[in-house]
Write an enzyme that holds these catalytic residues in place. Structure first.
Site, PDB file in Angstrom:
ATOM      1  N   ASN A  22      -0.646  -8.049  -7.485  1.00  0.00           N
ATOM      2  CA  ASN A  22      -0.839  -7.223  -8.671  1.00  0.00           C
ATOM      3  C   ASN A  22       0.117  -7.640  -9.803  1.00  0.00           C
ATOM      4  OD1 ASN A  22      -1.288  -5.147 -10.480  1.00  0.00           O
ATOM      5  ND2 ASN A  22      -0.211  -3.616  -9.284  1.00  0.00           N
ATOM      6  N   GLY A  72      13.143  -3.976  -2.098  1.00  0.00           N
ATOM      7  CA  GLY A  72      13.201  -2.984  -3.162  1.00  0.00           C
ATOM      8  C   GLY A  72      13.887  -3.441  -4.431  1.00  0.00           C
ATOM      9  N   GLU A  73      14.014  -4.748  -4.654  1.00  0.00           N
ATOM     10  CA  GLU A  73      14.726  -5.229  -5.833  1.00  0.00           C
ATOM     11  C   GLU A  73      13.844  -6.048  -6.779  1.00  0.00           C
ATOM     12  OE1 GLU A  73      19.390  -5.143  -4.998  1.00  0.00           O
ATOM     13  OE2 GLU A  73      18.457  -7.044  -4.448  1.00  0.00           O
ATOM     14  N   GLU A 107       0.813  -1.205   0.000  1.00  0.00           N
ATOM     15  CA  GLU A 107       0.000   0.000   0.000  1.00  0.00           C
ATOM     16  C   GLU A 107       0.856   1.269   0.000  1.00  0.00           C
ATOM     17  OE1 GLU A 107      -2.208  -3.402   1.740  1.00  0.00           O
ATOM     18  OE2 GLU A 107      -0.244  -2.497   2.104  1.00  0.00           O
TER      19      GLU A 107
END
Length: 409
Positions: free
Chosen positions: A327, A301-302, A65
């Site tokens: 998603n 974050g990769e 989110e």
């Protein structure tokens, strides 16, 4: 009778359990789920000062989110005298936001949903606008904000059939919570219809903010280094996997032992256990994939880097009935064919539209193995073209959201 069905019952119960919540916090600290240095934030206190001028407060439950909110944060900060407060409830999201938030944006942990903690939080920060994202709704926090006269918005609202049915079983509470929002923007038609009944007004379906996200960033130097170490072996990516489905992915890896696998768990803490189970090098330990046929990327974050290396992505969170999917648009924007398991209740509308345009495939374990082979051999290239076009044509919700929020201000 369930006391949580009514606003009065909810406030009463949360007031009574308030004195016992420090025990819960201590348990979570021992489990590594709370940052002991920032526990006071859970009680609505802070060690940083409220910045002067206009302050917009955005809340997202966790990593998914809050990452979805990043383009919105940038847009809201285009006004130079404005600040943005972002709250979330997990250490992982807090750590990631500490690295990513731009100037004039900062993070705090969400307070516990008791009358005292929420009153302390709202009185201290007193934002000009409060914005909740997706489906994590805390009644006391919402009511306290409403009573303070602060405009409230629920954006990218997204709820499963089960969640909507659960709110209907607590209709007085639902009417009070959803009725407190000045603006509600739904991410899909199912949610719009469901919340319209709960809020007793028409809620528009403007599409998901995730449709408007930029392509994920990639460290091109690191991509080239890893590609050199992996060599010319075809690569399939198991992305955002959960513990409940790890056995499925281990079986897939065994069946596809002749091709290279990158395994990126949804929760990085699962990395060491996965690496041990499949005897693979672990990225967080500084290990390299040169002499292996699998690589566990358990660093935050990769995802963009992993997608840049992959020839096909199998999206986790979808191979066990307890899970509700992830998603697929991140992989679609990266130009990688995407396969999901059969459980994707959180994204039913999106998957339906993408399946209709041959932009994604939904498959069980055996079918997925066949699709991985097809993706590695280039047989799914048309699906990649369709998915890229689908992602490009699905924008517009960010601009609409910004307009609605600016009107509230």
């Amino acid at each position: 009778m369930n006391p949580f069905k009514s606003p009065f019952g909810y406030r009463l119960i949360t007031s009574l359990i308030g004195p016992f919540l420090p025990l819960l916090i201590r348990t979570r600290i021992k489990a590594g789920k709370e940052d002991p240095a920032r526990v006071k934030e859970r009680y609505g206190r802070s060690e940083i000062m409220r910045p002067p001028g206009e302050l917009i407060w955005l809340h997202g439950a966790s990593v998914g989110e809050t990452q979805m909110l990043r383009p919105l944060i940038d847009r809201l900060l285009e006004k130079p005298d404005r600040h943005v407060l972002v709250t979330s409830g997990t250490r992982t999201s807090a750590d990631l936001l500490a690295e990513q938030l731009p100037e004039r944006a900062f993070h705090q942990y969400l307070p516990l949903d008791t009358p005292r903690a929420t009153a302390r939080f709202v009185a201290y920060w007193f934002p000009n606008l409060a914005v909740f994202a997706e489906s994590e709704l805390w009644p006391n926090l919402i009511w306290t904000t409403e009573r303070a006269g602060i405009p409230l918005a629920l954006i990218n609202a997204r709820m499963s059939d089960g969640s909507i049915a659960g709110w209907h079983k607590r209709l007085p509470l639902a009417n009070s919570v959803f009725g407190a929002f000045d603006t509600i923007l739904a991410a899909d038609r199912r949610t719009a219809d469901g919340i319209s009944d709960l809020a007793i007004r028409t809620v528009p379906d403007i599409g998901s903010l995730k449709f408007d996200a930029d392509a994920l960033g990639v460290d091109t130097d690191e991509r080239d280094r890893l590609r050199e170490q992996i060599g010319d072996r075809p690569i399939w990516l198991a992305a955002s996997t959960h513990e409940a489905e790890e056995a499925v992915f281990r079986r897939m890896r065994d069946e596809l032992s002749d091709v290279f696998m990158i395994w990126l768990p949804r929760h990085p803490a699962r990395g060491p256990a996965i690496a041990d189970a499949i005897k693979a090098p672990l990225r967080s330990a500084g290990e390299r994939p040169t002499d292996a046929n699998a690589y566990v990327m358990d660093t935050m974050g990769e995802m963009g880097l992993a997608l840049a290396l992959a020839d096909i992505c199998v999206l986790g969170g979808s191979f066990d009935p307890s899970l509700t999917g992830h998603n697929p648009l991140e992989a679609a924007r990266a130009g990688v064919p995407v396969v999901s398991g059969p459980y994707h209740a959180s994204f039913v509308d999106l998957y339906r539209r993408m399946v209709d345009t041959n932009s994604v495939r939904i498959a069980d374990e055996d079918e997925t193995l066949s699709l991985i082979r097809d993706g590695l051999s280039g047989k799914l290239d048309e699906m990649v073209t369709n998915a890229t076009q689908f992602a490009a044509n699905s924008s517009g919700s960010l601009n609409r959201t910004v307009r609605e929020l600016e009107q509230l201000l």
